[in-house]
Design a protein around this motif. Sequence first.
Motif, mmCIF file in Angstrom:
data_model
loop_
_atom_site.group_PDB
_atom_site.id
_atom_site.type_symbol
_atom_site.label_atom_id
_atom_site.label_comp_id
_atom_site.label_asym_id
_atom_site.label_seq_id
_atom_site.Cartn_x
_atom_site.Cartn_y
_atom_site.Cartn_z
ATOM 1 N N GLY A 141 0.823 -1.217 0.000
ATOM 2 C CA GLY A 141 0.000 0.000 0.000
ATOM 3 C C GLY A 141 0.853 1.262 0.000
ATOM 4 O O GLY A 141 0.549 2.235 -0.712
ATOM 5 N N ALA A 142 1.943 1.250 0.766
ATOM 6 C CA ALA A 142 2.828 2.408 0.795
ATOM 7 C C ALA A 142 3.491 2.637 -0.564
ATOM 8 O O ALA A 142 3.647 3.776 -1.020
ATOM 9 C CB ALA A 142 3.897 2.224 1.868
ATOM 10 N N GLY A 143 3.858 1.522 -1.229
ATOM 11 C CA GLY A 143 4.442 1.651 -2.564
ATOM 12 C C GLY A 143 3.455 2.243 -3.548
ATOM 13 O O GLY A 143 3.794 3.146 -4.332
ATOM 14 N N ASN A 144 2.221 1.745 -3.521
ATOM 15 C CA ASN A 144 1.202 2.285 -4.425
ATOM 16 C C ASN A 144 0.927 3.764 -4.142
ATOM 17 O O ASN A 144 0.741 4.569 -5.062
ATOM 18 C CB ASN A 144 -0.094 1.490 -4.300
ATOM 19 C CG ASN A 144 0.007 0.137 -4.987
ATOM 20 O OD1 ASN A 144 0.869 -0.084 -5.822
ATOM 21 N ND2 ASN A 144 -0.877 -0.786 -4.608
ATOM 22 N N THR A 145 0.892 4.092 -2.859
ATOM 23 C CA THR A 145 0.646 5.488 -2.501
ATOM 24 C C THR A 145 1.774 6.385 -2.990
ATOM 25 O O THR A 145 1.552 7.465 -3.560
ATOM 26 C CB THR A 145 0.490 5.623 -0.982
ATOM 27 O OG1 THR A 145 -0.613 4.833 -0.543
ATOM 28 C CG2 THR A 145 0.246 7.068 -0.594
ATOM 29 N N THR A 146 3.016 5.907 -2.781
ATOM 30 C CA THR A 146 4.170 6.700 -3.200
ATOM 31 C C THR A 146 4.184 6.926 -4.710
ATOM 32 O O THR A 146 4.332 8.060 -5.191
ATOM 33 C CB THR A 146 5.468 6.005 -2.782
ATOM 34 O OG1 THR A 146 5.480 5.864 -1.344
ATOM 35 C CG2 THR A 146 6.681 6.796 -3.223
ATOM 36 N N TYR A 147 4.022 5.853 -5.458
ATOM 37 C CA TYR A 147 4.059 5.986 -6.909
ATOM 38 C C TYR A 147 2.809 6.675 -7.441
ATOM 39 O O TYR A 147 2.845 7.298 -8.504
ATOM 40 C CB TYR A 147 4.264 4.620 -7.562
ATOM 41 C CG TYR A 147 5.629 4.057 -7.264
ATOM 42 C CD1 TYR A 147 6.769 4.728 -7.687
ATOM 43 C CD2 TYR A 147 5.777 2.879 -6.551
ATOM 44 C CE1 TYR A 147 8.032 4.228 -7.407
ATOM 45 C CE2 TYR A 147 7.035 2.365 -6.262
ATOM 46 C CZ TYR A 147 8.163 3.042 -6.688
ATOM 47 O OH TYR A 147 9.408 2.560 -6.411
ATOM 48 N N GLY A 148 1.723 6.550 -6.709
ATOM 49 C CA GLY A 148 0.544 7.307 -7.099
ATOM 50 C C GLY A 148 0.787 8.805 -6.988
ATOM 51 O O GLY A 148 0.386 9.587 -7.852
ATOM 52 N N LEU A 149 1.478 9.198 -5.921
ATOM 53 C CA LEU A 149 1.828 10.609 -5.776
ATOM 54 C C LEU A 149 2.793 11.055 -6.861
ATOM 55 O O LEU A 149 2.671 12.153 -7.420
ATOM 56 C CB LEU A 149 2.457 10.838 -4.390
ATOM 57 C CG LEU A 149 1.507 10.689 -3.185
ATOM 58 C CD1 LEU A 149 2.298 10.777 -1.896
ATOM 59 C CD2 LEU A 149 0.426 11.769 -3.231
ATOM 60 N N LEU A 150 3.780 10.188 -7.167
ATOM 61 C CA LEU A 150 4.728 10.538 -8.219
ATOM 62 C C LEU A 150 4.035 10.690 -9.573
ATOM 63 O O LEU A 150 4.320 11.624 -10.332
ATOM 64 C CB LEU A 150 5.821 9.469 -8.308
ATOM 65 C CG LEU A 150 6.760 9.379 -7.096
ATOM 66 C CD1 LEU A 150 7.718 8.201 -7.271
ATOM 67 C CD2 LEU A 150 7.529 10.676 -6.908
ATOM 68 N N ASN A 151 3.115 9.772 -9.853
ATOM 69 C CA ASN A 151 2.380 9.874 -11.105
ATOM 70 C C ASN A 151 1.504 11.122 -11.128
ATOM 71 O O ASN A 151 1.313 11.746 -12.180
ATOM 72 C CB ASN A 151 1.524 8.627 -11.323
ATOM 73 C CG ASN A 151 2.366 7.402 -11.649
ATOM 74 O OD1 ASN A 151 3.467 7.513 -12.174
ATOM 75 N ND2 ASN A 151 1.843 6.229 -11.326
ATOM 76 N N GLY A 152 0.969 11.458 -9.944
ATOM 77 C CA GLY A 152 0.142 12.666 -9.876
ATOM 78 C C GLY A 152 0.946 13.923 -10.142
ATOM 79 O O GLY A 152 0.510 14.814 -10.879
#
Length: 289
Positions: free
Chosen positions: A179-190
Amino acid sequence: MGGTSKSSQTQTQQLAPYDPAKEGLQGILSGITSMVPQAGLSGKASGALDTIESNAANASSTFSPAITSGTLGLLNGGGATANDSAIKQNFADYKGLLSSTASGANVGNNEALKAQLDQIRTDVTDQTNGMWAAAGRDFSPGNFQALARGVAAGQAPVIAAQYNADADRALGAASAIYGAGNTTYGLLNGTNAAANENFTNGVGTAGKAIDASNYGANAALQAEAQRFGIPASQYATLLGSLAPVAAQFGQNTGHSEGEQTMSGAQQFAMIAQGLGSLWPKGNISFGAS
């Protein structure tokens, strides 16, 4: 026998211009004549055009490389797939954590659990052996069977509870990492998407920046156009009003031709009439009285 006679006549009439229109026409023609030298490109208009060309050249060298680079970047995905390898690695790590937990390799492999099980074994052994020794049957088969059952009964709940706890903790940790990985990369993609959007907005505002640079020059050109266009329009309006009146006066030239066919009797009568006009009037004397 008949004949044909022809006649031709040319008439020329000279008309003086209408006096009230004469002065106005001369003034308009004089005004238009004086404007002819101004019809070329003025110094201000030339300077304004030079400014526009300079701004266009500067804008091209300033914005074109960035726009070209950004456009190529957008055509290549705009960095949207830059984190694909990290996302795949994150999933691989997640699978690795789950694999070790699913295999049961971590169940019971901790020092705290081993010490607890050893203590249970010691307590059960002392209690069971003591009871069988008091009965005088220590070291008998029944003694060993009772000891084995006692140890199993004491350790089984602890082992089961620890297994569940270890499994829950492992799954919880794996889920948290994923979940932390998805959140991190989600922020990067954002942020990457926001950067692409900002760049797109920058491309859209580049034209406005050029327009702002050319505002003064365009205003000067409009002023120069009005400086020439307003009087020219006024002269054209006056000329259009007076020209139709003036066109009614001037020199008119006309030409007419005619043709007539006469019979022989008509021709003879005309000849006789001509001869008669030549005949002397009064009595004619032929010599003797």
